[in-house]
Design a protein around this motif. Structure first.
Motif, short mmCIF file in Angstrom:
data_model
loop_
_atom_site.label_atom_id
_atom_site.label_comp_id
_atom_site.label_asym_id
_atom_site.label_seq_id
_atom_site.Cartn_x
_atom_site.Cartn_y
_atom_site.Cartn_z
N PHE A 203 -3.41 25.19 41.34
CA PHE A 203 -2.40 24.96 40.60
C PHE A 203 -1.22 24.86 41.33
N HIS A 204 -0.14 23.95 40.96
CA HIS A 204 1.00 23.75 41.61
C HIS A 204 2.05 24.65 40.85
N LEU A 205 3.10 24.90 41.45
CA LEU A 205 4.06 25.83 40.73
C LEU A 205 4.69 24.86 39.56
N ASP A 206 5.02 23.75 39.79
CA ASP A 206 5.63 22.84 38.75
C ASP A 206 4.55 22.66 37.67
N GLU A 207 3.45 22.71 37.83
CA GLU A 207 2.53 22.73 36.75
C GLU A 207 2.52 24.12 35.76
N VAL A 208 2.48 24.99 36.56
CA VAL A 208 2.41 26.46 36.03
C VAL A 208 3.66 26.52 35.06
N ILE A 209 5.05 25.99 35.69
CA ILE A 209 6.03 26.07 34.76
C ILE A 209 5.95 25.14 33.69
N GLN A 210 5.50 23.79 33.98
CA GLN A 210 5.47 23.13 32.67
C GLN A 210 4.57 23.61 31.67
N PHE A 211 3.26 24.36 32.06
CA PHE A 211 2.45 24.79 30.91
C PHE A 211 3.08 26.05 30.25
N LEU A 212 3.81 26.85 31.04
CA LEU A 212 4.51 27.90 30.13
C LEU A 212 5.44 27.30 29.24
N ARG A 213 6.31 26.36 29.66
CA ARG A 213 7.41 25.71 28.85
C ARG A 213 6.76 25.14 27.73
N SER A 214 5.36 24.59 27.83
CA SER A 214 4.97 23.96 26.72
C SER A 214 4.16 24.79 25.47
N LEU A 215 4.09 26.09 25.82
CA LEU A 215 3.37 26.86 24.96
C LEU A 215 4.23 27.07 23.75
N PRO A 216 3.74 26.88 22.54
CA PRO A 216 4.35 27.06 21.20
C PRO A 216 4.92 28.35 20.95
N PRO A 217 6.15 28.53 20.39
CA PRO A 217 6.43 29.87 19.96
C PRO A 217 5.57 30.97 19.39
N THR A 218 4.48 30.38 18.66
CA THR A 218 3.59 31.10 17.83
C THR A 218 2.50 31.66 18.90
N ALA A 219 2.62 31.13 20.04
CA ALA A 219 1.26 31.73 21.01
C ALA A 219 1.45 33.18 21.45
N GLN A 220 2.71 33.99 21.40
CA GLN A 220 2.74 35.28 21.58
C GLN A 220 1.87 35.72 22.82
N LEU A 221 2.24 35.08 23.92
CA LEU A 221 1.14 35.23 25.12
C LEU A 221 1.70 36.95 25.52
N GLU A 222 0.54 37.70 26.06
CA GLU A 222 0.77 38.91 26.08
C GLU A 222 0.30 39.23 27.60
N ASP A 223 -0.60 38.52 28.15
CA ASP A 223 -1.10 38.80 29.55
C ASP A 223 -1.37 37.40 30.25
N ALA A 224 -0.82 37.55 31.54
CA ALA A 224 -0.93 36.32 32.30
C ALA A 224 -1.58 36.63 33.51
N THR A 225 -2.42 35.65 34.50
CA THR A 225 -2.58 35.90 35.63
C THR A 225 -2.35 34.67 36.32
N LEU A 226 -1.35 34.39 37.32
CA LEU A 226 -1.07 33.19 37.81
C LEU A 226 -1.01 33.16 39.33
N LEU A 227 -0.87 32.17 39.94
CA LEU A 227 -0.84 32.24 41.68
C LEU A 227 0.50 32.36 41.97
N PHE A 228 1.73 32.16 41.30
CA PHE A 228 2.81 32.11 41.56
C PHE A 228 3.95 33.18 40.72
#
Length: 222
Positions: free
Chosen positions: A180-205
């Motif tokens: 995964f590229h950094l810009d893809e990870v950023i775009q993915f996080l920005r695209s998550l809807p507010p209802t997602a309530q993300l609690e745990d994340a494992t990323l390369l960056f």
């Protein structure tokens, strides 16, 4: 697993079946047992979790296994947890394209709660079929993702899968690993809807803190 076991399960709909099928398949490997297992599973209402890991050693064709696997995934209504790890060695083999399920319009997975994909060959439509769409795009736009709580992508998927992020209204745990590229990870996080309530994340960056949802409790960087 013998017929009697599956027939017994059909009489006990309250039992949730969790199944792991791990197999390395060489050119001379018999696949009849795996085909028989998948045949028994077709339409099984007990199947709740499936962990399928298969390595095809070329020149063995994946098609005789992938077709019955596709039938299982599109006919078992109660699958909620799915792990896919399917690859051909060597990776440049012409058979790699046949490692995908090749799902088309009208064929869908059940509404999953957990999806883990490590190796998978996303199929692209034939050039002579103007109405067909890439398989990754079809997954992202036409499946029911409203229940998905856990998403683990072990390798970078096709770009057409990225619109999936905006539909993950129940996501709690996210793992994005190799490629995964950094810009893809950023775009993915920005695209998550507010209802997602993300609690745990494992990323390369390590992204900027402002990009992380305020609900994050655990952040792992690999």
């Amino acid at each position: 697993m013998p017929d009697l076991i599956f027939k017994g399960l059909e009489e006990r709909p309250n039992i949730r079946l969790h199944l792991k099928a791990w197999r390395g398949i060489k050119a001379d490997s018999p696949i009849s047992h795996l085909q028989a297992l998948l045949g028994h599973l077709k339409g099984n209402a007990n199947l709740h979790a499936l962990d399928i890991r298969i390595v095809f050693l070329a020149p063995q064709s994946p098609t005789p296994v992938m077709h019955p696997l596709k039938s299982v995934l599109t006919s078992c209504p109660n699958i909620r947890n799915l792990m896919l790890d399917i690859e051909v060695i060597p990776s440049y083999s012409a058979e790699r394209e046949n490692c995908g399920l090749g799902l088309v319009v009208g064929e869908r997975l059940p509404p999953l709660e957990s999806l883990r994909v490590r190796n998978y060959a996303w199929r692209n439509p034939a050039p002579f079929d103007p109405e067909a769409v890439p398989e990754a795009e079809y997954w992202a736009n036409d499946f029911d993702w409203t229940r998905l709580r856990n998403l683990h992508l072990g390798s970078r998927p096709e770009a057409q899968l990225w619109p999936l992020a905006a539909r993950l209204i129940s996501l709690k745990c996210l793992q994005l690993e190799l490629g995964f590229h950094l810009d893809e990870v950023i775009q993915f996080l920005r695209s998550l809807p507010p209802t997602a309530q993300l609690e745990d994340a494992t990323l390369l960056f390590l992204p900027e803190a402002s990009l992380l949802p305020t609900t994050i409790r655990t952040l792992a960087i690999k």
